[in-house]
Write a protein that holds these residues in place. Structure first.
Motif, PDB file in Angstrom:
ATOM      1  N   GLN A 166       3.699  -4.321   1.280  1.00 28.97           N
ATOM      2  CA  GLN A 166       2.703  -3.715   0.393  1.00 28.97           C
ATOM      3  C   GLN A 166       2.523  -2.225   0.707  1.00 28.97           C
ATOM      4  O   GLN A 166       2.383  -1.404  -0.188  1.00 28.97           O
ATOM      5  N   LEU A 167       2.536  -1.894   1.983  1.00 27.75           N
ATOM      6  CA  LEU A 167       2.414  -0.482   2.375  1.00 27.75           C
ATOM      7  C   LEU A 167       3.647   0.311   1.944  1.00 27.75           C
ATOM      8  O   LEU A 167       3.530   1.483   1.557  1.00 27.75           O
ATOM      9  N   ALA A 168       4.809  -0.309   1.975  1.00 27.66           N
ATOM     10  CA  ALA A 168       6.018   0.361   1.487  1.00 27.66           C
ATOM     11  C   ALA A 168       5.888   0.657  -0.006  1.00 27.66           C
ATOM     12  O   ALA A 168       6.268   1.740  -0.471  1.00 27.66           O
ATOM     13  N   GLY A 169       5.318  -0.279  -0.749  1.00 29.20           N
ATOM     14  CA  GLY A 169       5.062  -0.040  -2.166  1.00 29.20           C
ATOM     15  C   GLY A 169       4.071   1.085  -2.389  1.00 29.20           C
ATOM     16  O   GLY A 169       4.221   1.888  -3.313  1.00 29.20           O
ATOM     17  N   ALA A 170       3.063   1.164  -1.539  1.00 26.59           N
ATOM     18  CA  ALA A 170       2.090   2.260  -1.634  1.00 26.59           C
ATOM     19  C   ALA A 170       2.762   3.600  -1.360  1.00 26.59           C
ATOM     20  O   ALA A 170       2.455   4.594  -2.022  1.00 26.59           O
ATOM     21  N   MET A 171       3.678   3.614  -0.410  1.00 26.41           N
ATOM     22  CA  MET A 171       4.396   4.861  -0.117  1.00 26.41           C
ATOM     23  C   MET A 171       5.253   5.291  -1.311  1.00 26.41           C
ATOM     24  O   MET A 171       5.326   6.475  -1.619  1.00 26.41           O
ATOM     25  N   GLN A 172       5.870   4.345  -1.993  1.00 21.43           N
ATOM     26  CA  GLN A 172       6.624   4.682  -3.194  1.00 21.43           C
ATOM     27  C   GLN A 172       5.713   5.225  -4.281  1.00 21.43           C
ATOM     28  O   GLN A 172       6.075   6.154  -4.992  1.00 21.43           O
ATOM     29  N   ALA A 173       4.523   4.666  -4.399  1.00 28.12           N
ATOM     30  CA  ALA A 173       3.560   5.156  -5.384  1.00 28.12           C
ATOM     31  C   ALA A 173       3.141   6.593  -5.071  1.00 28.12           C
ATOM     32  O   ALA A 173       2.962   7.398  -5.973  1.00 28.12           O
ATOM     33  N   ILE A 174       2.983   6.897  -3.784  1.00 27.94           N
ATOM     34  CA  ILE A 174       2.621   8.275  -3.395  1.00 27.94           C
ATOM     35  C   ILE A 174       3.728   9.237  -3.798  1.00 27.94           C
ATOM     36  O   ILE A 174       3.471  10.327  -4.289  1.00 27.94           O
ATOM     37  N   GLU A 175       4.960   8.840  -3.574  1.00 30.10           N
ATOM     38  CA  GLU A 175       6.092   9.709  -3.931  1.00 30.10           C
ATOM     39  C   GLU A 175       6.153   9.961  -5.426  1.00 30.10           C
ATOM     40  O   GLU A 175       6.669  10.975  -5.871  1.00 30.10           O
ATOM     41  N   GLY A 176       5.605   9.044  -6.231  1.00 23.04           N
ATOM     42  CA  GLY A 176       5.595   9.213  -7.672  1.00 23.04           C
ATOM     43  C   GLY A 176       4.493  10.109  -8.188  1.00 23.04           C
ATOM     44  O   GLY A 176       4.451  10.420  -9.381  1.00 23.04           O
ATOM     45  N   ILE A 177       3.590  10.520  -7.305  1.00 25.75           N
ATOM     46  CA  ILE A 177       2.468  11.378  -7.753  1.00 25.75           C
ATOM     47  C   ILE A 177       2.943  12.811  -7.873  1.00 25.75           C
ATOM     48  O   ILE A 177       3.601  13.346  -7.063  1.00 25.75           O
TER      49      ILE A 177
END
Length: 177
Positions: A166-177
């Protein structure tokens, strides 16, 4: 600007309340005028507060800094969860629970306390995409702690890789900002 805007907003609320209190039978002299002035003050104050918040808070530089800070904090949590995952088979229940306690009370608490700031600077939608994974990971870690305290350490350990994902998914979301 914030003080003036907040003062107008508060004054508007006060005038509106005074006017509304005069709506008893018979209607008091000036009740409608006070109420109208209060509504107008609330509208003007609200617009000024919103404008002051935009000018003072959400510049491009600030948003970029917020993304970097958020990324750093989530990475730090993800590293700790990764370390927990690597070493959890050698840990007894109390040590496992203590590690999760420390993580939730420390870095997770710090991240959560900045939630409103991130929402203002990044926008609700962008921050919600990141926070979704972070929050699910937090719940999984809390679940692991709870299961471990109930004496089911092997089942508790199964939650940690899910939290890391789940944290890896959050990191991907941050990169998309």
């Amino acid at each position: 600007m914030h003080i003036l805007a907040n003062s107008i907003l508060i004054l508007g609320v006060c005038l509106g309340v005074i006017g509304a209190a005069g709506f008893t039978e018979p209607v008091q002299d000036g009740a409608y005028a006070f109420f109208a002035a209060g509504v107008l003050g609330c509208i003007i104050g609200g617009v000024l507060v919103r404008r002051a918040t935009r000018v003072g808070g959400a510049g491009t530089h600030h948003a970029a800094a917020a993304v970097g800070d958020l990324q750093q904090r989530v990475e730090s949590i993800a590293r700790r969860v990764g370390t927990l995952e690597e070493s959890m088979t050698q840990m007894e229940g109390p040590a496992f629970c203590a590690e999760i306690d420390d993580l939730l009370a420390g870095e997770y608490f710090e991240l959560g306390s900045r939630s409103e700031e991130y929402t203002q600077l990044l926008g609700f939608s962008a921050y919600a995409q990141v926070w979704g994974g972070v929050a699910v990971a937090e719940r999984l870690l809390a679940r692991a702690w709870s299961i471990a305290t109930d004496g089911h350490l092997d089942e508790a350990r199964e939650e940690v890789p899910l939290a890391r994902a789940q944290l890896a998914g959050a990191m991907q979301a941050i990169e998309g900002i």
